[in-house]
Scaffold this motif. Sequence first.
Motif, short mmCIF file in Angstrom:
data_model
loop_
_atom_site.label_atom_id
_atom_site.label_comp_id
_atom_site.label_asym_id
_atom_site.label_seq_id
_atom_site.Cartn_x
_atom_site.Cartn_y
_atom_site.Cartn_z
N GLY A 144 0.79 -1.22 0.00
CA GLY A 144 0.00 0.00 0.00
C GLY A 144 0.83 1.27 0.00
N HIS A 145 2.11 1.16 -0.36
CA HIS A 145 3.01 2.31 -0.39
C HIS A 145 3.74 2.36 -1.73
CE1 HIS A 145 2.57 1.74 3.97
NE2 HIS A 145 2.76 3.05 4.04
N THR A 146 4.20 3.54 -2.05
CA THR A 146 5.17 3.69 -3.12
C THR A 146 6.53 3.60 -2.46
OG1 THR A 146 3.74 5.13 -4.43
CG2 THR A 146 6.11 5.25 -4.87
N VAL A 147 7.35 2.66 -2.90
CA VAL A 147 8.69 2.48 -2.34
C VAL A 147 9.67 3.07 -3.35
CG1 VAL A 147 10.39 0.80 -1.55
CG2 VAL A 147 7.95 0.40 -1.13
N ARG A 148 10.49 4.01 -2.89
CA ARG A 148 11.42 4.70 -3.78
C ARG A 148 12.84 4.65 -3.24
NH1 ARG A 148 10.43 10.81 -4.44
NH2 ARG A 148 11.54 10.84 -2.46
N ALA A 149 13.77 4.36 -4.13
CA ALA A 149 15.19 4.40 -3.77
C ALA A 149 15.66 5.84 -3.83
CB ALA A 149 15.99 3.54 -4.72
N THR A 150 16.34 6.28 -2.78
CA THR A 150 16.83 7.66 -2.74
C THR A 150 18.11 7.83 -3.54
OG1 THR A 150 18.02 7.19 -0.68
CG2 THR A 150 15.80 8.14 -0.49
N ASP A 151 18.80 6.74 -3.84
CA ASP A 151 20.07 6.83 -4.55
C ASP A 151 20.03 6.14 -5.92
OD1 ASP A 151 19.81 4.28 -3.56
OD2 ASP A 151 21.86 4.13 -2.82
N ALA A 152 18.85 5.86 -6.41
CA ALA A 152 18.70 5.21 -7.72
C ALA A 152 17.41 5.73 -8.36
CB ALA A 152 18.65 3.69 -7.58
N ASP A 153 17.26 5.45 -9.62
CA ASP A 153 16.11 5.96 -10.36
C ASP A 153 15.05 4.86 -10.50
OD1 ASP A 153 14.54 7.71 -11.81
OD2 ASP A 153 15.50 7.23 -13.72
N TRP A 154 14.56 4.36 -9.38
CA TRP A 154 13.47 3.40 -9.44
C TRP A 154 12.54 3.55 -8.25
CZ3 TRP A 154 13.30 0.20 -5.25
CH2 TRP A 154 14.50 -0.21 -4.66
N SER A 155 11.32 3.16 -8.49
CA SER A 155 10.29 3.11 -7.44
C SER A 155 9.23 2.12 -7.92
CB SER A 155 9.68 4.48 -7.20
OG SER A 155 8.99 4.93 -8.33
#
Length: 189
Positions: A144-155
């Motif tokens: 139920g969340h958007t998970v995003r990498a702070t040091d990469a270009d993916w979520s």
Amino acid sequence: MADFGSFLPLSQRSSGSESDVSSDRRAAVADIVEQAAQRVTAAALSGERRDTAALIEAFIDAAQLRAEAAAHPGGSPGALDAIAAAVRTGKRRSVRALASACRALLQLAEAVDSPAELPPDIAGAVALYLAGAGPFDRRAAVKGHTVRATDADWSFGRGPLLEAPATQIAAFLLGTSDEPPRPPRVTGG
């Protein structure tokens, strides 16, 4: 047109080359095994007394590479290099095999007190896979969340944002860390 069209494979997204997209993870698994060999070599050269053969055997078992290890016996980093070459040219590997190899690398890195950084694309593939197929408690933490990498270009995902470095997200979902991704800090001013 409704926005669901943007999620279809033939949508109006940018038309970059996708010629290198594959479900075969041989190269990525081999890269992880080579990183393990480098860590074992560094640990052996550090002067600290470590049983490198035991570290290698633990890595092979956790990475589920026992069949390849049987063809390349020996408790040395050179054996891991030979296993990496065998994986690179061997049978196709799934993202599940990649997740096992990443878990084994993170455990090895912890055993030799040398933090590991997974390549961002590998961490992303493993995290996405485990968000749907990992242990229940780990999946529930990101559901139920958007998970995003702070040091990469993916979520991935939909919902309130959770973020962390790519390796931290993968390590949490792999069960090698208890530090989950968290909501972004709100800086007021």
